[in-house]
Scaffold this motif. Structure first.
Motif, PDB file in Angstrom:
ATOM      1  N   GLY A  62       0.778  -1.225   0.000  1.00 23.12           N
ATOM      2  CA  GLY A  62       0.000   0.000   0.000  1.00 23.12           C
ATOM      3  C   GLY A  62       0.808   1.273   0.000  1.00 23.12           C
ATOM      4  N   LYS A  63       2.122   1.165  -0.096  1.00 20.37           N
ATOM      5  CA  LYS A  63       2.977   2.354  -0.080  1.00 20.37           C
ATOM      6  C   LYS A  63       3.806   2.434  -1.346  1.00 20.37           C
ATOM      7  CE  LYS A  63       3.380   2.779   4.941  1.00 20.37           C
ATOM      8  NZ  LYS A  63       4.322   2.976   6.071  1.00 20.37           N
ATOM      9  N   GLU A  64       4.326   3.620  -1.617  1.00 21.18           N
ATOM     10  CA  GLU A  64       5.198   3.799  -2.763  1.00 21.18           C
ATOM     11  C   GLU A  64       6.592   3.239  -2.457  1.00 21.18           C
ATOM     12  OE1 GLU A  64       3.211   7.796  -4.757  1.00 21.18           O
ATOM     13  OE2 GLU A  64       5.261   7.838  -3.997  1.00 21.18           O
ATOM     14  N   ARG A  65       7.276   2.877  -3.516  1.00 16.28           N
ATOM     15  CA  ARG A  65       8.654   2.439  -3.350  1.00 16.28           C
ATOM     16  C   ARG A  65       9.506   3.609  -2.876  1.00 16.28           C
ATOM     17  NH1 ARG A  65      10.842  -0.318  -8.528  1.00 16.28           N
ATOM     18  NH2 ARG A  65      10.776   1.844  -9.294  1.00 16.28           N
ATOM     19  N   GLU A  66      10.412   3.343  -1.939  1.00 17.23           N
ATOM     20  CA  GLU A  66      11.244   4.408  -1.391  1.00 17.23           C
ATOM     21  C   GLU A  66      12.717   4.021  -1.402  1.00 17.23           C
ATOM     22  OE1 GLU A  66      10.816   5.317   2.756  1.00 17.23           O
ATOM     23  OE2 GLU A  66      10.733   3.208   3.363  1.00 17.23           O
ATOM     24  N   PHE A  67      13.552   5.027  -1.525  1.00 19.88           N
ATOM     25  CA  PHE A  67      14.995   4.856  -1.437  1.00 19.88           C
ATOM     26  C   PHE A  67      15.367   4.493  -0.006  1.00 19.88           C
ATOM     27  CE2 PHE A  67      19.401   5.774  -2.412  1.00 19.88           C
ATOM     28  CZ  PHE A  67      19.914   6.323  -1.248  1.00 19.88           C
ATOM     29  N   VAL A  68      16.253   3.506   0.140  1.00 18.97           N
ATOM     30  CA  VAL A  68      16.732   3.093   1.459  1.00 18.97           C
ATOM     31  C   VAL A  68      18.199   3.468   1.642  1.00 18.97           C
ATOM     32  CG1 VAL A  68      17.174   1.141   2.990  1.00 18.97           C
ATOM     33  CG2 VAL A  68      15.095   1.182   1.584  1.00 18.97           C
ATOM     34  N   ALA A  69      19.029   3.065   0.689  1.00 19.00           N
ATOM     35  CA  ALA A  69      20.471   3.309   0.802  1.00 19.00           C
ATOM     36  C   ALA A  69      21.079   3.286  -0.581  1.00 19.00           C
ATOM     37  CB  ALA A  69      21.129   2.258   1.686  1.00 19.00           C
ATOM     38  N   GLY A  70      22.159   4.031  -0.751  1.00 15.93           N
ATOM     39  CA  GLY A  70      22.860   4.046  -2.027  1.00 15.93           C
ATOM     40  C   GLY A  70      24.355   4.175  -1.815  1.00 15.93           C
ATOM     41  N   ILE A  71      25.107   3.673  -2.780  1.00 14.43           N
ATOM     42  CA  ILE A  71      26.568   3.722  -2.705  1.00 14.43           C
ATOM     43  C   ILE A  71      27.120   4.059  -4.081  1.00 14.43           C
ATOM     44  CG2 ILE A  71      26.762   1.212  -3.093  1.00 14.43           C
ATOM     45  CD1 ILE A  71      29.132   1.277  -1.063  1.00 14.43           C
ATOM     46  N   SER A  72      28.094   4.938  -4.129  1.00 13.65           N
ATOM     47  CA  SER A  72      28.631   5.409  -5.405  1.00 13.65           C
ATOM     48  C   SER A  72      29.508   4.358  -6.071  1.00 13.65           C
ATOM     49  CB  SER A  72      29.440   6.689  -5.175  1.00 13.65           C
ATOM     50  OG  SER A  72      30.600   6.405  -4.396  1.00 13.65           O
ATOM     51  N   ARG A  73      29.938   4.653  -7.275  1.00  9.01           N
ATOM     52  CA  ARG A  73      30.734   3.717  -8.065  1.00  9.01           C
ATOM     53  C   ARG A  73      31.944   3.192  -7.317  1.00  9.01           C
ATOM     54  NH1 ARG A  73      31.473   6.498 -13.917  1.00  9.01           N
ATOM     55  NH2 ARG A  73      33.417   5.325 -13.719  1.00  9.01           N
ATOM     56  N   SER A  74      32.642   4.100  -6.650  1.00 10.90           N
ATOM     57  CA  SER A  74      33.865   3.717  -5.935  1.00 10.90           C
ATOM     58  C   SER A  74      33.578   3.172  -4.541  1.00 10.90           C
ATOM     59  CB  SER A  74      34.770   4.933  -5.803  1.00 10.90           C
ATOM     60  OG  SER A  74      34.227   5.842  -4.856  1.00 10.90           O
ATOM     61  N   GLY A  75      32.377   3.402  -4.060  1.00 10.79           N
ATOM     62  CA  GLY A  75      32.061   3.071  -2.673  1.00 10.79           C
ATOM     63  C   GLY A  75      32.386   4.187  -1.712  1.00 10.79           C
ATOM     64  N   GLY A  76      32.914   5.288  -2.237  1.00  7.87           N
ATOM     65  CA  GLY A  76      33.350   6.376  -1.375  1.00  7.87           C
ATOM     66  C   GLY A  76      32.243   7.296  -0.894  1.00  7.87           C
ATOM     67  N   ILE A  77      31.099   7.261  -1.550  1.00  5.63           N
ATOM     68  CA  ILE A  77      29.964   8.096  -1.145  1.00  5.63           C
ATOM     69  C   ILE A  77      28.788   7.185  -0.844  1.00  5.63           C
ATOM     70  CG2 ILE A  77      28.349   9.891  -1.838  1.00  5.63           C
ATOM     71  CD1 ILE A  77      30.556  10.941  -3.704  1.00  5.63           C
ATOM     72  N   ILE A  78      28.207   7.365   0.323  1.00  8.62           N
ATOM     73  CA  ILE A  78      27.103   6.538   0.790  1.00  8.62           C
ATOM     74  C   ILE A  78      26.005   7.453   1.312  1.00  8.62           C
ATOM     75  CG2 ILE A  78      26.415   4.963   2.643  1.00  8.62           C
ATOM     76  CD1 ILE A  78      29.084   3.519   2.266  1.00  8.62           C
ATOM     77  N   ASP A  79      24.783   7.056   1.086  1.00  9.60           N
ATOM     78  CA  ASP A  79      23.654   7.833   1.562  1.00  9.60           C
ATOM     79  C   ASP A  79      22.572   6.884   2.057  1.00  9.60           C
ATOM     80  OD1 ASP A  79      21.307  10.218   0.087  1.00  9.60           O
ATOM     81  OD2 ASP A  79      22.111  10.071   2.123  1.00  9.60           O
ATOM     82  N   TYR A  80      21.848   7.320   3.094  1.00  6.06           N
ATOM     83  CA  TYR A  80      20.765   6.533   3.668  1.00  6.06           C
ATOM     84  C   TYR A  80      19.543   7.415   3.859  1.00  6.06           C
ATOM     85  CZ  TYR A  80      24.536   3.342   5.130  1.00  6.06           C
ATOM     86  OH  TYR A  80      25.626   2.489   5.166  1.00  6.06           O
ATOM     87  N   THR A  81      18.392   6.800   3.790  1.00  9.93           N
ATOM     88  CA  THR A  81      17.216   7.521   4.215  1.00  9.93           C
ATOM     89  C   THR A  81      17.260   7.639   5.737  1.00  9.93           C
ATOM     90  OG1 THR A  81      14.816   7.646   3.926  1.00  9.93           O
ATOM     91  CG2 THR A  81      15.703   5.501   4.515  1.00  9.93           C
ATOM     92  N   ASP A  82      16.662   8.694   6.265  1.00  8.85           N
ATOM     93  CA  ASP A  82      16.803   8.995   7.687  1.00  8.85           C
ATOM     94  C   ASP A  82      16.353   7.850   8.599  1.00  8.85           C
ATOM     95  OD1 ASP A  82      16.034  12.580   7.507  1.00  8.85           O
ATOM     96  OD2 ASP A  82      17.876  11.449   7.158  1.00  8.85           O
ATOM     97  N   SER A  83      15.310   7.141   8.200  1.00 11.10           N
ATOM     98  CA  SER A  83      14.730   6.132   9.081  1.00 11.10           C
ATOM     99  C   SER A  83      15.633   4.922   9.302  1.00 11.10           C
ATOM    100  CB  SER A  83      13.381   5.661   8.532  1.00 11.10           C
ATOM    101  OG  SER A  83      13.535   5.046   7.274  1.00 11.10           O
ATOM    102  N   VAL A  84      16.677   4.754   8.484  1.00 11.74           N
ATOM    103  CA  VAL A  84      17.552   3.591   8.655  1.00 11.74           C
ATOM    104  C   VAL A  84      18.962   3.962   9.086  1.00 11.74           C
ATOM    105  CG1 VAL A  84      16.208   2.390   6.876  1.00 11.74           C
ATOM    106  CG2 VAL A  84      18.434   3.392   6.277  1.00 11.74           C
TER     107      VAL A  84
END
Length: 124
Positions: A42-64
């Motif tokens: 019942g919810k939209e798909r959401e971004f959880v985590a991402g990692i750049s090509r090199s692995g040097g940049i990482i991002d998370y959604t606040d809830s995780v």
């Protein structure tokens, strides 16, 4: 043919841990940022985590943040998501995705390739 295959989902009690893995084939893996997304019923798909090509940049959604860790192994064409302190609200189908990038960045949108998903269920 590009394929992203997730594994590692399952049922776990609240407070427990699960590790997801995604193996990519058919692409030059280190040209792609990789992401994990989820979609609960019942919810939209959401971004959880991402990692750049090199692995040097990482991002998370606040809830995780502080509970999940994303990592990649460019030699093995794999990306992993370690999930700790799981909560019932983390219950969802988790998808691995690949985003072709010219620069070493992480995006929340615009991913070109997707896996079929793996179910994660957290019981209270």
């Amino acid at each position: 043919q590009v394929q992203l295959v997730e594994s590692g989902g399952g049922l776990v009690q609240a407070g427990g841990s699960l590790g997801l893995s995604c193996t990519a084939s058919g692409l030059t893996f280190n040209y792609y940022a990789m992401g994990w997304f989820r979609q609960a019923p019942g919810k939209e798909r959401e971004f959880v985590a991402g990692i750049s090509r090199s692995g040097g940049i990482i991002d998370y959604t606040d809830s995780v943040k502080g509970r999940f860790t994303i990592s990649r192994d460019n030699a093995k064409n794999t990306v992993a998501l370690q999930m700790n302190s799981l909560k019932p609200e983390d219950t969802a189908v988790y998808y691995c995705a690949a985003d072709y990038t010219f620069r070493d960045v992480v995006s929340h949108t615009g991913y070109e390739y997707w896996g079929r998903g793996t179910q994660v269920t957290v019981s209270s």
